[in-house]
Scaffold this motif. Structure first.
Motif, PDB file in Angstrom:
ATOM      1  N   ALA A 318      -3.878  32.536   6.162  1.00 11.15           N
ATOM      2  CA  ALA A 318      -4.449  31.286   6.659  1.00 11.15           C
ATOM      3  C   ALA A 318      -5.260  31.521   7.928  1.00 11.15           C
ATOM      4  CB  ALA A 318      -3.335  30.273   6.921  1.00 11.15           C
ATOM      5  N   LEU A 319      -4.737  32.353   8.811  1.00 15.30           N
ATOM      6  CA  LEU A 319      -5.451  32.673  10.048  1.00 15.30           C
ATOM      7  C   LEU A 319      -6.780  33.359   9.738  1.00 15.30           C
ATOM      8  CD1 LEU A 319      -5.559  32.934  13.134  1.00 15.30           C
ATOM      9  CD2 LEU A 319      -4.250  35.061  12.902  1.00 15.30           C
ATOM     10  N   ALA A 320      -6.758  34.326   8.827  1.00 12.12           N
ATOM     11  CA  ALA A 320      -7.983  35.051   8.475  1.00 12.12           C
ATOM     12  C   ALA A 320      -9.007  34.116   7.851  1.00 12.12           C
ATOM     13  CB  ALA A 320      -7.649  36.197   7.522  1.00 12.12           C
ATOM     14  N   ALA A 321      -8.558  33.237   6.962  1.00 10.50           N
ATOM     15  CA  ALA A 321      -9.488  32.310   6.299  1.00 10.50           C
ATOM     16  C   ALA A 321     -10.095  31.336   7.295  1.00 10.50           C
ATOM     17  CB  ALA A 321      -8.757  31.560   5.186  1.00 10.50           C
ATOM     18  N   PHE A 322      -9.289  30.856   8.243  1.00  8.55           N
ATOM     19  CA  PHE A 322      -9.814  29.918   9.226  1.00  8.55           C
ATOM     20  C   PHE A 322     -10.792  30.603  10.177  1.00  8.55           C
ATOM     21  CE2 PHE A 322      -9.637  27.668  13.309  1.00  8.55           C
ATOM     22  CZ  PHE A 322     -10.027  26.397  12.892  1.00  8.55           C
ATOM     23  N   CYS A 323     -10.470  31.820  10.602  1.00  5.30           N
ATOM     24  CA  CYS A 323     -11.384  32.549  11.479  1.00  5.30           C
ATOM     25  C   CYS A 323     -12.716  32.820  10.791  1.00  5.30           C
ATOM     26  CB  CYS A 323     -10.744  33.867  11.931  1.00  5.30           C
ATOM     27  SG  CYS A 323      -9.419  33.667  13.139  1.00  5.30           S
ATOM     28  N   GLU A 324     -12.670  33.060   9.483  1.00  6.62           N
ATOM     29  CA  GLU A 324     -13.898  33.364   8.745  1.00  6.62           C
ATOM     30  C   GLU A 324     -14.740  32.120   8.509  1.00  6.62           C
ATOM     31  OE1 GLU A 324     -15.287  35.260   4.429  1.00  6.62           O
ATOM     32  OE2 GLU A 324     -13.203  35.390   5.066  1.00  6.62           O
ATOM     33  N   ALA A 344      -0.219  23.728   8.881  1.00 13.24           N
ATOM     34  CA  ALA A 344       1.112  24.099   9.359  1.00 13.24           C
ATOM     35  C   ALA A 344       1.203  25.598   9.636  1.00 13.24           C
ATOM     36  CB  ALA A 344       2.164  23.689   8.326  1.00 13.24           C
ATOM     37  N   ARG A 345       0.595  26.388   8.774  1.00 10.86           N
ATOM     38  CA  ARG A 345       0.628  27.845   8.978  1.00 10.86           C
ATOM     39  C   ARG A 345      -0.223  28.254  10.187  1.00 10.86           C
ATOM     40  NH1 ARG A 345       3.378  29.737   4.833  1.00 10.86           N
ATOM     41  NH2 ARG A 345       3.416  28.543   2.881  1.00 10.86           N
ATOM     42  N   LEU A 346      -1.328  27.557  10.393  1.00  8.81           N
ATOM     43  CA  LEU A 346      -2.156  27.854  11.563  1.00  8.81           C
ATOM     44  C   LEU A 346      -1.433  27.486  12.852  1.00  8.81           C
ATOM     45  CD1 LEU A 346      -5.710  26.722  10.392  1.00  8.81           C
ATOM     46  CD2 LEU A 346      -4.900  29.052  10.770  1.00  8.81           C
ATOM     47  N   ALA A 347      -0.663  26.400  12.812  1.00  7.91           N
ATOM     48  CA  ALA A 347       0.105  26.018  13.999  1.00  7.91           C
ATOM     49  C   ALA A 347       1.105  27.108  14.363  1.00  7.91           C
ATOM     50  CB  ALA A 347       0.818  24.685  13.751  1.00  7.91           C
ATOM     51  N   GLY A 348       1.736  27.677  13.350  1.00  5.91           N
ATOM     52  CA  GLY A 348       2.659  28.778  13.603  1.00  5.91           C
ATOM     53  C   GLY A 348       1.955  29.999  14.159  1.00  5.91           C
ATOM     54  N   ALA A 349       0.743  30.278  13.647  1.00  2.00           N
ATOM     55  CA  ALA A 349      -0.033  31.416  14.148  1.00  2.00           C
ATOM     56  C   ALA A 349      -0.450  31.179  15.598  1.00  2.00           C
ATOM     57  CB  ALA A 349      -1.264  31.643  13.268  1.00  2.00           C
ATOM     58  N   GLU A 350      -0.840  29.942  15.920  1.00  2.00           N
ATOM     59  CA  GLU A 350      -1.213  29.623  17.305  1.00  2.00           C
ATOM     60  C   GLU A 350      -0.037  29.824  18.248  1.00  2.00           C
ATOM     61  OE1 GLU A 350      -4.799  26.376  17.331  1.00  2.00           O
ATOM     62  OE2 GLU A 350      -2.778  25.629  16.886  1.00  2.00           O
ATOM     63  N   ALA A 351       1.149  29.404  17.799  1.00  2.00           N
ATOM     64  CA  ALA A 351       2.332  29.561  18.636  1.00  2.00           C
ATOM     65  C   ALA A 351       2.652  31.032  18.852  1.00  2.00           C
ATOM     66  CB  ALA A 351       3.516  28.845  17.991  1.00  2.00           C
ATOM     67  N   ALA A 352       2.467  31.845  17.803  1.00  2.00           N
ATOM     68  CA  ALA A 352       2.767  33.269  17.913  1.00  2.00           C
ATOM     69  C   ALA A 352       1.766  33.991  18.803  1.00  2.00           C
ATOM     70  CB  ALA A 352       2.790  33.909  16.520  1.00  2.00           C
ATOM     71  N   LEU A 353       0.507  33.575  18.745  1.00  2.00           N
ATOM     72  CA  LEU A 353      -0.554  34.270  19.481  1.00  2.00           C
ATOM     73  C   LEU A 353      -0.772  33.701  20.882  1.00  2.00           C
ATOM     74  CD1 LEU A 353      -3.138  34.538  16.571  1.00  2.00           C
ATOM     75  CD2 LEU A 353      -1.941  36.454  17.625  1.00  2.00           C
ATOM     76  N   GLY A 354      -0.422  32.427  21.050  1.00  2.00           N
ATOM     77  CA  GLY A 354      -0.691  31.790  22.333  1.00  2.00           C
ATOM     78  C   GLY A 354      -2.147  31.405  22.518  1.00  2.00           C
ATOM     79  N   TRP A 355      -2.880  31.235  21.424  1.00  2.00           N
ATOM     80  CA  TRP A 355      -4.297  30.882  21.487  1.00  2.00           C
ATOM     81  C   TRP A 355      -4.538  29.574  20.752  1.00  2.00           C
ATOM     82  CZ3 TRP A 355      -5.606  36.436  19.559  1.00  2.00           C
ATOM     83  CH2 TRP A 355      -5.515  37.333  20.637  1.00  2.00           C
TER      84      TRP A 355
END
Length: 379
Positions: A318-324, A344-355
């Motif tokens: 999900a992160l890769a698709a959104f960045c692209e 929901a998956r992007l929210a989890g990625a944001e929390a993990a990365l802090g971005w």
């Protein structure tokens, strides 16, 4: 052969029979003389049912298992495989397909695409020793030129090298041959050989042709949607495309192809599974960063931790698709998921990365971290 044995473990039929199928077609491919009638007759005898083929040039062949030519149109076609650009191979078995018919047809299609009835631009299995000589840094220029001529390539025309990595439990050489025989560059001379754990593909495009990456992605798209002999999805194959070089400097393109391969994603879409070194631009410099330094970068560490969690692979996708795409809905469309699930998956990625991924700068950092994480994981 070890890779083939691992692949055969997914088959329900007796492995010895499956090995006999593969050995049969490997013998045909290495025999140097393969006409449509030979292929159809031998396949019918192997499968013990009528077999036939139609080629793009209009030639057809259809034989009974006793070697007698069969006139007219096919009877009951129990299983078939389409050829590129047109044509097909098929079996005519009473009832449904046999347990090994998918494997037989896959290799029959490969053989139909690689016989001498096609021109010099057809994909061809090459002598690994000659290919290794062409790719060598130590061999004299004269020896490399001689190896090129023995491979049927022109030492005066530029070429590209493609590095192919097979999926887990597969043989890279087999996967490369299957992919190229069913699709891939059509305006080029193509030679395939196993080089260590990878397959090396020498591609000498015709005048005015572009990188083979586009055609390889088209072939990969078709391959991903096919089912293997055991019913599994055909995934996991990755390709890296090197730049165009003088043939005697093929080792440079081979190095670029292996660097591009590190950026490729095994279970991604065709655009992610086939990476062109030329298209990477400055990103290719990341491949020169020591792996230890990549893994120590905080963003890369955060991605590695995210990937190790339950559902982490989907969060990374999900992160890769959104960045692209830069769009939640376009990312959801690319992943065939509902946009709320992707959110929901992007929210989890944001929390993990802090971005904050809506912020262009943070999204750029996330994209760069993704590339670095893939490189560190592929080392």
């Amino acid at each position: 052969m070890k890779g083939l044995l691992l692949r055969l473990s997914s088959l329900d039929a007796d492995a010895a029979a499956a090995l006999r199928v593969i050995a049969h077609f490997q013998a045909l491919l290495s025999g140097g003389s393969l006409e449509p009638v030979v292929l159809a007759r031998s396949t019918a005898g192997l499968a013990q049912c009528p077999a036939g083929l139609e080629l793009a040039d209009g030639r057809t062949a259809r034989f009974a298992p006793d070697g007698i030519a069969l006139p007219g149109v096919p009877g009951h076609v129990s299983a078939a495989v389409d050829l590129r650009p047109t044509g097909r191979v098929w079996l005519e078995r009473d009832g449904g397909p046999g347990p090994l018919d998918d494997l037989v047809l896959e290799w029959m299609a490969i053989a139909a695409g690689m016989g001498p009835h096609r021109d010099a631009r057809s994909p061809r299995v090459a002598d690994p020793a000659l290919v290794e000589t062409v790719l060598s840094e130590r061999e004299a220029v004269e020896d490399r030129a001689r190896a090129l001529r023995l491979l049927g390539l022109n030492p005066e025309l530029p070429l590209r090298v493609v590095a192919v990595a097979g999926g887990e439990g597969t043989d890279a050489g087999v996967e490369a041959v299957a992919l190229l025989a069913r699709g891939g560059p059509r305006t080029a001379a193509v030679r395939v050989a196993a080089v260590g754990a990878l397959a090396a593909v020498l591609v000498q495009p015709g005048a005015g042709t572009d990188s083979p990456a586009r055609e390889l992605r088209q072939a990969m798209a078709e391959r991903i949607h096919e089912r293997g002999p055991g019913g599994e999805r055909r995934r996991g194959v990755r390709l890296g495309v090197g730049g165009s070089v003088a043939p005697t400097r093929a080792r440079v393109s081979w190095g670029q192809a292996r660097a591009a391969l590190r950026f490729a994603v095994a279970n991604g879409g065709p655009a992610e599974a086939v990476v062109d070194h030329d298209a990477l631009g400055p990103l290719s410099l990341l491949a020169e960063v020591p792996v230890a330094r990549l893994r120590a970068e905080p963003g890369v560490r955060a991605l590695a931790e995210l990937a190790g969690r339950d559902g982490g692979e989907l969060s990374i996708a999900a992160l890769a698709a959104f960045c692209e795409t830069g769009s939640l809905r376009r990312a959801a469309t690319a992943l065939h998921l509902h946009h709320s699930s992707v959110a929901a998956r992007l929210a989890g990625a944001e929390a993990a990365l802090g971005w904050r991924l809506r912020d262009p700068d943070d999204r750029f950092r996330a994209q760069l971290a993704l590339y670095a994480w893939r490189l560190s994981a592929a080392a």
